[in-house]
Design a protein around this motif. Structure first.
Motif, PDB file in Angstrom:
ATOM      1  N   ARG A  29      15.377  36.545  49.534  1.00 37.21           N
ATOM      2  CA  ARG A  29      14.231  36.854  50.384  1.00 37.21           C
ATOM      3  C   ARG A  29      13.616  35.577  50.932  1.00 37.21           C
ATOM      4  O   ARG A  29      13.370  34.621  50.202  1.00 37.21           O
ATOM      5  N   PRO A  30      13.339  35.501  52.239  1.00 39.48           N
ATOM      6  CA  PRO A  30      12.704  34.316  52.796  1.00 39.48           C
ATOM      7  C   PRO A  30      11.242  34.241  52.411  1.00 39.48           C
ATOM      8  O   PRO A  30      10.604  35.222  52.077  1.00 39.48           O
ATOM      9  N   GLY A  31      10.695  33.064  52.495  1.00 41.01           N
ATOM     10  CA  GLY A  31       9.262  32.895  52.273  1.00 41.01           C
ATOM     11  C   GLY A  31       8.925  32.575  50.841  1.00 41.01           C
ATOM     12  O   GLY A  31       8.704  31.419  50.468  1.00 41.01           O
ATOM     13  N   GLY A  32       8.873  33.592  50.009  1.00 43.94           N
ATOM     14  CA  GLY A  32       8.622  33.400  48.591  1.00 43.94           C
ATOM     15  C   GLY A  32       7.242  32.834  48.305  1.00 43.94           C
ATOM     16  O   GLY A  32       6.224  33.249  48.861  1.00 43.94           O
ATOM     17  N   MET A  90      -0.031  43.108  51.162  1.00 44.28           N
ATOM     18  CA  MET A  90       0.445  42.728  52.480  1.00 44.28           C
ATOM     19  C   MET A  90       0.516  41.213  52.603  1.00 44.28           C
ATOM     20  O   MET A  90       0.072  40.484  51.717  1.00 44.28           O
ATOM     21  N   SER A  91       1.063  40.778  53.723  1.00 49.06           N
ATOM     22  CA  SER A  91       1.081  39.370  54.098  1.00 49.06           C
ATOM     23  C   SER A  91       0.315  39.231  55.409  1.00 49.06           C
ATOM     24  O   SER A  91       0.025  40.221  56.082  1.00 49.06           O
ATOM     25  N   LEU A  92      -0.046  38.018  55.772  1.00 53.24           N
ATOM     26  CA  LEU A  92      -0.676  37.821  57.071  1.00 53.24           C
ATOM     27  C   LEU A  92       0.288  38.172  58.196  1.00 53.24           C
ATOM     28  O   LEU A  92      -0.095  38.753  59.205  1.00 53.24           O
ATOM     29  N   VAL A  93       1.569  37.808  58.016  1.00 49.94           N
ATOM     30  CA  VAL A  93       2.589  38.043  59.029  1.00 49.94           C
ATOM     31  C   VAL A  93       3.752  38.801  58.402  1.00 49.94           C
ATOM     32  O   VAL A  93       4.230  38.435  57.323  1.00 49.94           O
ATOM     33  N   GLY A  94       4.205  39.831  59.083  1.00 49.01           N
ATOM     34  CA  GLY A  94       5.329  40.612  58.593  1.00 49.01           C
ATOM     35  C   GLY A  94       5.452  41.899  59.391  1.00 49.01           C
ATOM     36  O   GLY A  94       4.624  42.191  60.267  1.00 49.01           O
ATOM     37  N   PRO A  95       6.455  42.700  59.108  1.00 45.18           N
ATOM     38  CA  PRO A  95       6.583  44.002  59.788  1.00 45.18           C
ATOM     39  C   PRO A  95       5.370  44.878  59.490  1.00 45.18           C
ATOM     40  O   PRO A  95       4.870  44.899  58.372  1.00 45.18           O
ATOM     41  N   ARG A  96       4.912  45.602  60.479  1.00 47.94           N
ATOM     42  CA  ARG A  96       3.767  46.477  60.275  1.00 47.94           C
ATOM     43  C   ARG A  96       4.147  47.639  59.367  1.00 47.94           C
ATOM     44  O   ARG A  96       5.198  48.263  59.532  1.00 47.94           O
ATOM     45  N   ARG A 136      11.069  47.824  67.849  1.00 47.41           N
ATOM     46  CA  ARG A 136      10.300  47.221  66.747  1.00 47.41           C
ATOM     47  C   ARG A 136      11.217  46.833  65.593  1.00 47.41           C
ATOM     48  O   ARG A 136      11.071  45.753  64.993  1.00 47.41           O
ATOM     49  N   THR A 137      12.154  47.719  65.281  1.00 49.76           N
ATOM     50  CA  THR A 137      13.084  47.439  64.186  1.00 49.76           C
ATOM     51  C   THR A 137      13.891  46.180  64.469  1.00 49.76           C
ATOM     52  O   THR A 137      14.080  45.338  63.586  1.00 49.76           O
ATOM     53  N   ARG A 138      14.361  46.044  65.700  1.00 46.75           N
ATOM     54  CA  ARG A 138      15.150  44.870  66.054  1.00 46.75           C
ATOM     55  C   ARG A 138      14.314  43.592  65.964  1.00 46.75           C
ATOM     56  O   ARG A 138      14.771  42.572  65.444  1.00 46.75           O
ATOM     57  N   PHE A 139      13.083  43.642  66.465  1.00 48.27           N
ATOM     58  CA  PHE A 139      12.219  42.470  66.413  1.00 48.27           C
ATOM     59  C   PHE A 139      11.856  42.107  64.972  1.00 48.27           C
ATOM     60  O   PHE A 139      11.838  40.931  64.597  1.00 48.27           O
ATOM     61  N   ASP A 140      11.547  43.118  64.158  1.00 51.36           N
ATOM     62  CA  ASP A 140      11.161  42.848  62.770  1.00 51.36           C
ATOM     63  C   ASP A 140      12.310  42.236  61.975  1.00 51.36           C
ATOM     64  O   ASP A 140      12.113  41.295  61.194  1.00 51.36           O
ATOM     65  N   ASN A 141      13.510  42.756  62.143  1.00 49.82           N
ATOM     66  CA  ASN A 141      14.649  42.203  61.413  1.00 49.82           C
ATOM     67  C   ASN A 141      15.011  40.804  61.912  1.00 49.82           C
ATOM     68  O   ASN A 141      15.467  39.960  61.134  1.00 49.82           O
ATOM     69  N   TYR A 142      14.792  40.558  63.204  1.00 50.10           N
ATOM     70  CA  TYR A 142      14.994  39.194  63.707  1.00 50.10           C
ATOM     71  C   TYR A 142      14.025  38.235  63.019  1.00 50.10           C
ATOM     72  O   TYR A 142      14.409  37.134  62.604  1.00 50.10           O
ATOM     73  N   TYR A 143      12.772  38.651  62.887  1.00 47.05           N
ATOM     74  CA  TYR A 143      11.776  37.807  62.223  1.00 47.05           C
ATOM     75  C   TYR A 143      12.184  37.492  60.790  1.00 47.05           C
ATOM     76  O   TYR A 143      12.098  36.338  60.337  1.00 47.05           O
ATOM     77  N   ILE A 144      12.633  38.503  60.055  1.00 45.22           N
ATOM     78  CA  ILE A 144      13.005  38.302  58.653  1.00 45.22           C
ATOM     79  C   ILE A 144      14.207  37.359  58.549  1.00 45.22           C
ATOM     80  O   ILE A 144      14.232  36.460  57.698  1.00 45.22           O
ATOM     81  N   ASN A 182      15.082  35.055  60.551  1.00 43.56           N
ATOM     82  CA  ASN A 182      14.805  33.705  61.062  1.00 43.56           C
ATOM     83  C   ASN A 182      13.456  33.180  60.588  1.00 43.56           C
ATOM     84  O   ASN A 182      12.863  32.312  61.236  1.00 43.56           O
ATOM     85  N   TRP A 183      12.993  33.684  59.438  1.00 41.24           N
ATOM     86  CA  TRP A 183      11.670  33.293  58.968  1.00 41.24           C
ATOM     87  C   TRP A 183      11.568  31.791  58.757  1.00 41.24           C
ATOM     88  O   TRP A 183      12.488  31.130  58.271  1.00 41.24           O
ATOM     89  N   SER A 184      10.428  31.255  59.131  1.00 38.38           N
ATOM     90  CA  SER A 184      10.081  29.867  58.831  1.00 38.38           C
ATOM     91  C   SER A 184       8.566  29.757  58.863  1.00 38.38           C
ATOM     92  O   SER A 184       7.871  30.615  59.445  1.00 38.38           O
ATOM     93  N   LEU A 185       8.060  28.712  58.264  1.00 43.33           N
ATOM     94  CA  LEU A 185       6.615  28.487  58.286  1.00 43.33           C
ATOM     95  C   LEU A 185       6.133  28.299  59.723  1.00 43.33           C
ATOM     96  O   LEU A 185       5.071  28.805  60.112  1.00 43.33           O
ATOM     97  N   ALA A 186       6.930  27.588  60.525  1.00 44.32           N
ATOM     98  CA  ALA A 186       6.537  27.366  61.919  1.00 44.32           C
ATOM     99  C   ALA A 186       6.455  28.682  62.681  1.00 44.32           C
ATOM    100  O   ALA A 186       5.559  28.873  63.515  1.00 44.32           O
ATOM    101  N   LEU A 187       7.380  29.604  62.408  1.00 47.36           N
ATOM    102  CA  LEU A 187       7.350  30.891  63.093  1.00 47.36           C
ATOM    103  C   LEU A 187       6.109  31.687  62.703  1.00 47.36           C
ATOM    104  O   LEU A 187       5.472  32.326  63.557  1.00 47.36           O
TER     105      LEU A 187
END
Length: 474
Positions: A281-284, A390-396, A441-449, A451-456
């Protein structure tokens, strides 16, 4: 516009949270994996610590100087990727990064040198010899260690590997891994259709590409190498994501690799590049720390705004409660109660569960519309972030009723739940909120996961604030 699923009778919750769109993912999560290459990484760390500490001591440094220099240098090596798992180990691949790390730590501890004759005369007379000796010692010790690791690989059984694809590239990959154990991978079989030329396969064919889920569940490999499997790549995405979540290392042969498409970050196996996909899992911890800090500061700085919103909601809703609570589905399909400022009072609990959108509902007053348009109604979710829901940023997050419907209809929807849900997200800043395409939405959310990074995350938060202040421009 009401979503079509809002008129469908609720379905029973599926017991297997990994089911999606009519198929199941391989049951791999029960296996404990130490990961191919972990002992090799520990060996390299031990070698570097021993070499750097010994050279520092010979150069006449005190114990504090030696410990400082060695610890920081090894830490920089780790950040620079010198301990990353690799199929082929060579100190020549790391020379430039190692040199930069050593130059960075050389000044540290210089004032701790012993004013004695412990250091050889040639070290004292020519200070530039110290970095030369440090770098030379690193290269020699790394060369010996890498050779020993390769020898150990040849004498032991490598990580069990399944090669997906029975075309020319897949069969060549299986043949190379079978004949050269130096890479540390032991092919147990290939998955794909029978070769068109009618010849045999270098290792046993375990089934067709459509049988991959069953093959992985039966053989439980440590590594999966995906060449060109035949069916659509999208058909394999869910299975490979499940593999990575369970700790299986996944390599992919990029298409058009002959044109140097995968030059950056790829490993070569007899001329065939393999791109290693990140595991887990990214982030951690880092993401959670930012969530706690950001939510805490947000609640502190926005306290006057929160109080003003609460007062306005109370004025408009009269006797209704200011905070609206609703069950949503979070990470790993865990339900939690989300909090928002109330914009209307549902006529019943069923309406709250299955009503898709209230944007055009006449019961929403002017205050409610203002809060929804500005996203101020989402601010109480900062408390959900502090609680770990929840997190500040993530899939709704979505309601259980709709999660069940979307899971069955949209491929990859369940994969959104492998990361904490968020107040805002990659899909939201691209306008995918409210009554918009779930597939998008599904495509965008999975792209985010993926390619997760702090900068993103910082970019998404900045664009969210800009949107709330009406300064965001597409």
């Amino acid at each position: 516009m009401q979503h079509p699923f809002a008129a469908v009778a609720p379905a029973h919750r599926r017991p297997d949270a990994t089911r999606r769109a009519g198929r199941t993912t391989p049951a791999l999560t029960g296996r404990t994996r130490s990961g191919p290459g972990r002992w090799e990484r520990n060996t390299l760390v031990a070698t570097d610590v021993t070499t750097l500490a010994a050279l520092s001591t010979v150069a006449g440094s005190t114990v504090p100087a030696t410990v400082t220099r060695t610890a920081l240098c090894v830490a920089l090596f780790a950040v620079a990727g010198l301990y990353r798992p690799r199929l082929h180990l060579s100190p020549l691949d790391d020379l430039s990064r190692a040199l930069v790390c050593m130059i960075a730590v050389l000044p540290l501890g210089a004032w701790w040198k012993l004013p004695t004759l412990l250091a050889p005369l040639w070290f004292t007379a020519a200070p530039f010899l110290w970095p030369v000796a440090m770098f030379t010692g690193f290269v020699i010790s790394r060369s010996i260690t890498c050779k020993a690791i390769h020898g150990t690989r040849r004498r032991t059984a490598g990580a069990a590997t399944v090669v997906v694809g029975t075309g020319a590239v897949g069969l060549r990959m299986a043949e190379v891994l079978r004949d050269d154990p130096m890479f540390g991978l032991r092919p147990v079989g290939v998955v794909g259709p029978a070769p068109l030329m009618g010849g045999g396969t270098p290792v046993r064919r375990l089934g067709d590409a459509g049988d991959l889920d069953a093959v992985l569940a039966d053989h439980r490999p440590d590594v999966v190498v995906v060449t060109f499997p035949g069916p659509s790549d999208a058909d394999l995405v869910g299975t490979l994501r499940a593999c990575r979540r369970s700790g299986v290392t996944v390599f992919v042969v990029p298409r058009l690799f002959e044109l140097s498409v995968a030059r950056s970050g790829a490993e070569l196996v007899h001329g065939i590049p393999l791109v290693r996909l990140p595991v887990g899992r990214p982030g951690g911890i880092l993401k959670r720390a930012i969530d706690v800090l950001g939510a805490g500061l947000g609640l502190l700085l926005l306290a006057p705004v929160l109080l003003a919103c609460a007062a306005l909601v109370r004025f408009e809703s009269r006797r209704a409660k200011v905070i609206f609570r609703q069950e949503r589905i979070g990470q790993h399909d865990r339900p939690f109660t989300i909090m928002k400022f109330r914009s209307l009072t549902p006529s019943s609990d069923l309406e709250s569960q299955v009503r898709w959108n209230i944007a055009n509902d006449a019961r929403v007053g002017r205050i409610g519309r203002l809060l929804r348009a500005s996203s101020l109604d989402e601010l109480p979710q900062l408390l959900n972030v502090l609680r770990g829901d929840m997190s500040l940023v993530g899939p709704r997050p979505e309601r259980p009723y709709f999660v069940e419907q979307f899971r069955r209809t949209y491929s990859g929807y369940a994969d959104r739940h492998r990361m904490p849900v968020g107040i805002t997200g990659w899909a939201q800043i691209h306008g995918l909120r409210g009554d918009t395409s779930i597939e998008e939405r599904t495509r965008f959310d999975n792209y985010y996961i993926e390619n997760w990074s702090l900068a993103l995350d910082l970019k998404i938060m900045a664009r969210t604030v800009g949107s709330m202040l009406s300064i965001h421009r597409k």
